[in-house]
Design a protein around this motif. Structure first.
Motif, PDB file in Angstrom:
ATOM      1  N   HIS A 197     -39.266 -16.218  -7.555  1.00  0.00           N
ATOM      2  CA  HIS A 197     -39.510 -16.927  -8.797  1.00  0.00           C
ATOM      3  C   HIS A 197     -39.179 -16.063 -10.007  1.00  0.00           C
ATOM      4  O   HIS A 197     -38.697 -16.547 -11.014  1.00  0.00           O
ATOM      5  N   LEU A 198     -39.431 -14.788  -9.858  1.00  0.00           N
ATOM      6  CA  LEU A 198     -39.130 -13.872 -10.944  1.00  0.00           C
ATOM      7  C   LEU A 198     -37.642 -13.915 -11.280  1.00  0.00           C
ATOM      8  O   LEU A 198     -37.241 -13.990 -12.447  1.00  0.00           O
ATOM      9  N   GLU A 199     -36.846 -13.913 -10.232  1.00  0.00           N
ATOM     10  CA  GLU A 199     -35.399 -13.951 -10.442  1.00  0.00           C
ATOM     11  C   GLU A 199     -34.994 -15.257 -11.118  1.00  0.00           C
ATOM     12  O   GLU A 199     -34.212 -15.268 -12.071  1.00  0.00           O
ATOM     13  N   ALA A 200     -35.564 -16.355 -10.636  1.00  0.00           N
ATOM     14  CA  ALA A 200     -35.265 -17.663 -11.213  1.00  0.00           C
ATOM     15  C   ALA A 200     -35.668 -17.694 -12.680  1.00  0.00           C
ATOM     16  O   ALA A 200     -34.928 -18.195 -13.534  1.00  0.00           O
ATOM     17  N   VAL A 201     -36.819 -17.161 -12.957  1.00  0.00           N
ATOM     18  CA  VAL A 201     -37.339 -17.156 -14.318  1.00  0.00           C
ATOM     19  C   VAL A 201     -36.429 -16.343 -15.236  1.00  0.00           C
ATOM     20  O   VAL A 201     -36.093 -16.760 -16.338  1.00  0.00           O
ATOM     21  N   ARG A 202     -35.997 -15.189 -14.764  1.00  0.00           N
ATOM     22  CA  ARG A 202     -35.141 -14.335 -15.589  1.00  0.00           C
ATOM     23  C   ARG A 202     -33.794 -14.976 -15.870  1.00  0.00           C
ATOM     24  O   ARG A 202     -33.269 -14.877 -16.971  1.00  0.00           O
ATOM     25  N   SER A 203     -33.258 -15.640 -14.866  1.00  0.00           N
ATOM     26  CA  SER A 203     -31.980 -16.305 -15.052  1.00  0.00           C
ATOM     27  C   SER A 203     -32.109 -17.412 -16.096  1.00  0.00           C
ATOM     28  O   SER A 203     -31.260 -17.595 -16.973  1.00  0.00           O
ATOM     29  N   ARG A 204     -33.205 -18.145 -16.013  1.00  0.00           N
ATOM     30  CA  ARG A 204     -33.449 -19.197 -16.988  1.00  0.00           C
ATOM     31  C   ARG A 204     -33.553 -18.629 -18.393  1.00  0.00           C
ATOM     32  O   ARG A 204     -33.011 -19.183 -19.343  1.00  0.00           O
ATOM     33  N   ILE A 205     -34.306 -17.557 -18.514  1.00  0.00           N
ATOM     34  CA  ILE A 205     -34.497 -16.946 -19.825  1.00  0.00           C
ATOM     35  C   ILE A 205     -33.146 -16.557 -20.416  1.00  0.00           C
ATOM     36  O   ILE A 205     -32.844 -16.861 -21.564  1.00  0.00           O
ATOM     37  N   ALA A 206     -32.318 -15.919 -19.600  1.00  0.00           N
ATOM     38  CA  ALA A 206     -31.021 -15.454 -20.085  1.00  0.00           C
ATOM     39  C   ALA A 206     -30.192 -16.616 -20.600  1.00  0.00           C
ATOM     40  O   ALA A 206     -29.609 -16.559 -21.695  1.00  0.00           O
ATOM     41  N   ARG A 207     -30.149 -17.691 -19.840  1.00  0.00           N
ATOM     42  CA  ARG A 207     -29.318 -18.807 -20.259  1.00  0.00           C
ATOM     43  C   ARG A 207     -29.887 -19.528 -21.459  1.00  0.00           C
ATOM     44  O   ARG A 207     -29.157 -19.982 -22.334  1.00  0.00           O
ATOM     45  N   LEU A 208     -31.197 -19.590 -21.511  1.00  0.00           N
ATOM     46  CA  LEU A 208     -31.815 -20.217 -22.682  1.00  0.00           C
ATOM     47  C   LEU A 208     -31.558 -19.395 -23.935  1.00  0.00           C
ATOM     48  O   LEU A 208     -31.347 -19.923 -25.020  1.00  0.00           O
ATOM     49  N   GLN A 209     -31.529 -18.069 -23.783  1.00  0.00           N
ATOM     50  CA  GLN A 209     -31.277 -17.226 -24.944  1.00  0.00           C
ATOM     51  C   GLN A 209     -29.848 -17.385 -25.443  1.00  0.00           C
ATOM     52  O   GLN A 209     -29.598 -17.366 -26.653  1.00  0.00           O
ATOM     53  N   ALA A 210     -28.916 -17.558 -24.510  1.00  0.00           N
ATOM     54  CA  ALA A 210     -27.531 -17.793 -24.914  1.00  0.00           C
ATOM     55  C   ALA A 210     -27.443 -19.102 -25.703  1.00  0.00           C
ATOM     56  O   ALA A 210     -26.788 -19.185 -26.750  1.00  0.00           O
ATOM     57  N   LEU A 211     -28.131 -20.106 -25.196  1.00  0.00           N
ATOM     58  CA  LEU A 211     -28.122 -21.399 -25.867  1.00  0.00           C
ATOM     59  C   LEU A 211     -28.808 -21.290 -27.228  1.00  0.00           C
ATOM     60  O   LEU A 211     -28.330 -21.843 -28.227  1.00  0.00           O
ATOM     61  N   GLU A 212     -29.893 -20.552 -27.277  1.00  0.00           N
ATOM     62  CA  GLU A 212     -30.619 -20.355 -28.530  1.00  0.00           C
ATOM     63  C   GLU A 212     -29.685 -19.756 -29.589  1.00  0.00           C
ATOM     64  O   GLU A 212     -29.598 -20.251 -30.708  1.00  0.00           O
ATOM     65  N   ALA A 213     -28.980 -18.707 -29.195  1.00  0.00           N
ATOM     66  CA  ALA A 213     -28.081 -18.027 -30.131  1.00  0.00           C
ATOM     67  C   ALA A 213     -27.045 -19.003 -30.679  1.00  0.00           C
ATOM     68  O   ALA A 213     -26.754 -19.010 -31.878  1.00  0.00           O
ATOM     69  N   GLU A 214     -26.511 -19.834 -29.800  1.00  0.00           N
ATOM     70  CA  GLU A 214     -25.486 -20.765 -30.244  1.00  0.00           C
ATOM     71  C   GLU A 214     -26.062 -21.834 -31.157  1.00  0.00           C
ATOM     72  O   GLU A 214     -25.432 -22.232 -32.132  1.00  0.00           O
ATOM     73  N   LEU A 215     -27.262 -22.282 -30.866  1.00  0.00           N
ATOM     74  CA  LEU A 215     -27.880 -23.297 -31.723  1.00  0.00           C
ATOM     75  C   LEU A 215     -28.184 -22.701 -33.092  1.00  0.00           C
ATOM     76  O   LEU A 215     -27.990 -23.351 -34.121  1.00  0.00           O
ATOM     77  N   VAL A 216     -28.627 -21.455 -33.118  1.00  0.00           N
ATOM     78  CA  VAL A 216     -28.879 -20.770 -34.379  1.00  0.00           C
ATOM     79  C   VAL A 216     -27.591 -20.714 -35.189  1.00  0.00           C
ATOM     80  O   VAL A 216     -27.562 -21.020 -36.377  1.00  0.00           O
ATOM     81  N   ARG A 217     -26.512 -20.345 -34.515  1.00  0.00           N
ATOM     82  CA  ARG A 217     -25.217 -20.251 -35.170  1.00  0.00           C
ATOM     83  C   ARG A 217     -24.812 -21.592 -35.762  1.00  0.00           C
ATOM     84  O   ARG A 217     -24.306 -21.672 -36.878  1.00  0.00           O
ATOM     85  N   MET A 218     -25.067 -22.663 -34.994  1.00  0.00           N
ATOM     86  CA  MET A 218     -24.681 -23.986 -35.466  1.00  0.00           C
ATOM     87  C   MET A 218     -25.491 -24.420 -36.670  1.00  0.00           C
ATOM     88  O   MET A 218     -24.969 -24.967 -37.631  1.00  0.00           O
ATOM     89  N   VAL A 219     -26.792 -24.176 -36.588  1.00  0.00           N
ATOM     90  CA  VAL A 219     -27.653 -24.567 -37.701  1.00  0.00           C
ATOM     91  C   VAL A 219     -27.249 -23.798 -38.954  1.00  0.00           C
ATOM     92  O   VAL A 219     -27.183 -24.357 -40.052  1.00  0.00           O
ATOM     93  N   ALA A 220     -26.927 -22.521 -38.775  1.00  0.00           N
ATOM     94  CA  ALA A 220     -26.490 -21.699 -39.901  1.00  0.00           C
ATOM     95  C   ALA A 220     -25.195 -22.266 -40.484  1.00  0.00           C
ATOM     96  O   ALA A 220     -25.070 -22.450 -41.692  1.00  0.00           O
ATOM     97  N   ALA A 221     -24.235 -22.580 -39.623  1.00  0.00           N
ATOM     98  CA  ALA A 221     -22.954 -23.112 -40.063  1.00  0.00           C
ATOM     99  C   ALA A 221     -23.156 -24.428 -40.794  1.00  0.00           C
ATOM    100  O   ALA A 221     -22.427 -24.766 -41.722  1.00  0.00           O
ATOM    101  N   CYS A 222     -24.152 -25.162 -40.409  1.00  0.00           N
ATOM    102  CA  CYS A 222     -24.418 -26.457 -41.020  1.00  0.00           C
ATOM    103  C   CYS A 222     -24.748 -26.317 -42.493  1.00  0.00           C
ATOM    104  O   CYS A 222     -24.549 -27.249 -43.259  1.00  0.00           O
ATOM    105  N   GLY A 223     -25.281 -25.180 -42.867  1.00  0.00           N
ATOM    106  CA  GLY A 223     -25.570 -24.940 -44.274  1.00  0.00           C
ATOM    107  C   GLY A 223     -24.345 -25.167 -45.145  1.00  0.00           C
ATOM    108  O   GLY A 223     -24.454 -25.470 -46.320  1.00  0.00           O
ATOM    109  N   HIS A 224     -23.168 -25.058 -44.568  1.00  0.00           N
ATOM    110  CA  HIS A 224     -21.931 -25.180 -45.328  1.00  0.00           C
ATOM    111  C   HIS A 224     -21.305 -26.559 -45.250  1.00  0.00           C
ATOM    112  O   HIS A 224     -20.139 -26.741 -45.559  1.00  0.00           O
TER     113      HIS A 224
END
Lengths: 149, 149
Positions: free
Chosen positions: A92-119
DNA sequence: CTTGAACCTATAGTGACTATAGGTGCCATC
DNA sequence: GATGGCACCTATAGTCACTATAGGTTCAAG
């Protein structure tokens, strides 16, 4: 102190679960059947509330009920020798870590998009590339680089 | 360069998806219908592969198909004015962050358990307290502190 | 030209709920 | 102590997102 007693609706409210779902968990066996009143109404204890809250959180995080059952068995028998519990925890630890990693990648991209939206425009949306990226997939090798969703 | 062509089985292998699931996505409409051979076999492009990979990752991360559809619309129309895309992105961003936080709490507890296992026993298992914790739940206030499963 | 793996459609089954129908219990208020 | 109504009860059917099965067709390797 010994006896907080809850009706099914209380449990539902406190955990954000539908009443029907709680009854379903009981039929399923993952929630133990509580005591009943003379009239047949279920009466729950604090232990029930804790267990239900746990199940709900684990489900929200995407663990199938079967895994939740396993984690609960683990919690139920803290005196059990370690081998199996350790194995379960590690998987489960491995599964959890993999999820975290992918969610963080998605988070970064969503942040980027929201920031870009300012323009005023969505700019190039790379949400798909971020998640479609094979770096977390099973097989695959080449990495073509195209955009066309 | 223009024409990587994949059979449904290739897509399945490359994305770790069942062939049936891919066909189901097509009926559902979330995957566009590909060209067919004379005999009726589906022939996919790189774009199909990317889109499928995206869908699968998003699903693994727990987004319902409806949300995935929304994200895809977002990616499909990068020239769209921002208001709606921004709203969608923000909502998902919040959901993603909440997930990450809870997964990290669970990760910490699993790490603790695996470490404790080195000493031969599961030790007090707090997996349940970690996730049953109301700090992320809707209502609630008091925090009783009991262990009872 | 054969053979068999991979494909096709259609339908039914699964996991985890969620909703509906039709009836009963509980308790606050009169 | 009767009663109104909301929360509870069981049972069944429906939903979402697949997954499996049955029974037949295509296509490419030998």
């Amino acid at each position: 102190m010994s006896g907080a007693a809850y009706a099914i609706g209380d449990l539902a409210r406190q955990t954000g679960t539908k009443v029907e779902t709680i009854r379903w968990y009981e039929r399923d066996g993952i929630m133990p059947a509580p005591v009943r009143t003379a009239g047949g109404h279920r009466v729950y204890t604090q232990a029930h509330l804790d267990r239900l809250a746990f199940i709900r959180h684990a489900r929200e995080l995407g663990f199938p009920l079967e895994d939740v059952r396993e984690l609960l068995r683990l919690a139920d028998k803290p005196e059990r020798p370690c081998a199996e519990a350790d194995a379960i925890a590690r998987v489960h630890l491995e599964a959890v870590r993999s999820r975290i990693a992918r969610l963080q990648a998605l988070e970064a991209e969503l942040v980027r998009m929201v920031a870009a939206c300012g323009h005023g425009r969505v700019a190039e949306c790379r949400v798909i590339e971020v998640l479609a990226d094979q770096s977390h997939a099973h097989c695959l090798h080449d990495g073509h680089g195209g955009t066309g969703l």
